[in-house]
Design an enzyme around this catalytic site. Structure first.
Site, PDB file in Angstrom:
ATOM      1  N   ASP A   1      -3.806  -5.055  -0.537  1.00  6.39           N
ATOM      2  CA  ASP A   1      -2.471  -4.576  -0.168  1.00  6.39           C
ATOM      3  C   ASP A   1      -2.394  -3.055  -0.201  1.00  6.39           C
ATOM      4  O   ASP A   1      -3.177  -2.392  -0.883  1.00  6.39           O
ATOM      5  CB  ASP A   1      -1.426  -5.149  -1.141  1.00  6.39           C
ATOM      6  N   GLU A   2      -1.436  -2.551   0.535  1.00  4.80           N
ATOM      7  CA  GLU A   2      -1.026  -1.140   0.454  1.00  4.80           C
ATOM      8  C   GLU A   2      -2.201  -0.168   0.449  1.00  4.80           C
ATOM      9  O   GLU A   2      -2.235   0.760  -0.349  1.00  4.80           O
ATOM     10  CB  GLU A   2      -0.186  -0.915  -0.811  1.00  4.80           C
TER      11      GLU A   2
END
Ligand code: TNX
Length: 500
Positions: free
Chosen positions: A305-306
């Protein structure tokens, strides 16, 4: 109030009977067949019921049922119960719990526990009586994946804290505990081939405290503790972003070869493993090999993620290489929804978290690759969201999530266009930027996690808020008895009466 309608998650099917069962000092717990696993399940039920009743509740195997006993049996009679379902008959002369597989008996035992008055959760002898109205129950889960995630990276939580959390998950028939073991602020699992990950990378946390890590022996004991309660631990090492702790421990993993300082803030999206160095993949192969060896369950979660500090083409190549490494270690890769930017292997599992068009599109793209999807929509399941603007802990980037909002949604209609066949289940992440103690965890998780457990287990038909909030309120005295620091949401009619 004697009722069978008091269980969370809501029972799939209940037929009320005549009269009631009373647990007395003469009762025994019997199991057939006599296997170590069934003796363990019967033994755990006895341990739950002894402190408050003060009864001996001896455990016996294979003996014919005497009136007043609680009998647990594995039978082939009803394979439709599946691997986790159970049938329960409560009558004046005894309780009979049957299942196709041991997990079903474990869940049936949790139901028996909840059907008794809340005072059963006390650790000292209570007056009773210990009565359950007669009836028959047939119960099995809607979804295979009923999970909770605990972030032990932003703040570290002890083995005892995690065990306590596991006990609460088990009471609500959850079966997965996803541990977020590494992030910018800390690396929490000993890796013998790269020891500085834990030694240096584990020595920080949000706010600058001491941090900590699990030795492999401690971690293996946690895995065992969870399995004994029919919970599979899913380890996550987040990558290529969320890696400052690893980059601080080993400068050679950085593009420029220079270790950054340890990080104790709460920003995201600034760190990245160097995706261009072969060393990075040797490092990940070592980490994932050691983690796979500690993991009897089939899954390794690689985060993903991210990754704002990793250019997208590099990110996609990275995920495709890492999924091959996971497969070499005979595990299924799980990643947050962003991993669906890559071409996924069909056994991949994708965890949806962003209830916005990009997130929906990634979940649907994953399903098109054949992947199963776990639903963790931040606006419903993020246990670190504040309940309302006055909640002293948590964040609100996904909004405020009160108890009713956390409960009122359905996995099969939440993501437009996602086929129901691709939905593996539901998981509730508890990120810990603002949570430092077990009381903090409990306050954010309860009562919302109980609602998520019901969404994951109970049939969609017949589940509704007005009924749920009354059942929920009756769990307040249970949590009080267990010392669980839950949030007394104004949306539920809490009572203090342990006889309820
Ligand atoms: C987003 S959800 C994150 C986490 C944060 C969380 C705080 C996800 C996959 N990433 O890094 O802790 O928000 O709510």
């Amino acid at each position: 109030m004697l009722t069978l309608n008091r269980v969370i998650p809501m029972l799939a099917a209940v037929t009320p009977g005549e009269g009631l069962f009373a647990l007395t000092a003469a009762a025994r717990i019997t199991v057939t067949p006599e296997t170590p696993e069934l003796l363990a399940i019967g033994g755990r039920l006895a341990e739950l019921l002894r402190p408050a009743t003060g009864f001996a509740l001896p455990l016996t195997a294979g003996s014919p049922q005497v009136p007043g006993d609680i009998h647990l049996a594995i039978t082939d009679a009803d394979p439709a119960l599946g691997s986790e379902g159970y049938a329960l008959t409560i009558a004046a002369d005894g309780i009979t719990l049957t299942a196709h597989r041991p997990a079903g008996l474990f869940y049936g035992a949790q139901t028996v526990r909840q059907l008794l008055p809340a005072a059963i959760e006390q650790q000292s002898v209570q007056p009773g009586p210990w009565e359950i109205p007669a009836g028959t129950i047939r119960d099995a889960p809607r979804f295979a994946w009923r999970g909770a995630m605990l972030d032990v990276a932003r703040h570290f939580f002890s083995v005892l804290d995690v065990q306590r959390y596991i006990d609460l998950l088990a009471a609500y028939k959850l079966n997965r505990l996803h541990l977020h073991l590494a992030d910018d602020q800390g690396w929490r699992i000993e890796i013998k081939s790269w020891p500085n990950l834990a030694h240096h990378g584990g020595s920080s946390q949000v706010g600058g405290g001491r941090g900590g890590y699990y030795t492999q022996a401690e971690y293996a004991a946690l895995v065992r503790y969870a399995l004994d309660r029919h919970i599979v631990i899913v380890p996550e090492i987040d990558m290529p972003g969320h890696t400052n702790a690893a980059l601080a421990a080993y400068p050679e993993l950085n593009g420029d070869g220079i270790a950054p300082p340890r990080y104790t803030g709460t920003e995201v999206g600034f760190s990245s493993l160097c995706t261009e160095k072969e060393l990075t993949y040797r490092f990940l192969d070592d980490v994932l090999r050691e983690l796979a060896a500690l993991t009897p369950g089939p899954y390794l979660h690689i985060g993903g993620d991210e990754a704002a500090a990793t250019p997208e083409p590099a990110y996609i190549r990275f995920i495709e290489r890492v999924q091959a490494i996971v497969a070499q270690h005979d595990k299924q890769m799980i990643g947050w929804e962003e991993v669906a930017k890559a071409t996924l292997r069909p056994e991949a599992v994708v965890q949806f978290w962003t209830p916005r068009p990009e997130g929906y599109a990634l979940a649907c793209a994953a399903a098109q690759d054949g992947a199963q999807v776990i639903l963790s929509p931040a606006t419903k399941t993020y246990l670190d969201m504040q309940y309302d603007p006055t909640t002293p802990l948590g964040q609100h980037w996904a909004g405020y999530v009160e108890t009713q909002a956390a409960y009122n949604w359905d996995p099969t209609t939440f993501i437009p266009g996602l086929p129901a066949a691709n939905i593996l289940g539901v998981e509730s992440p508890l990120w810990t930027e603002t949570a430092e103690t077990f009381d903090d965890l409990a306050f954010l998780a309860f009562p919302r996690l109980a609602g998520h457990a019901e969404i994951g287990w109970s049939p969609a038909e017949g589940r509704w808020w007005e009924d749920y909030r009354v059942r929920l309120a009756a769990h307040g005295p249970r949590w009080d008895a267990l010392g669980v620091n839950f949030y007394r949401s104004p949306q539920a009619p809490w009572t203090a009466d342990p006889k309820k």
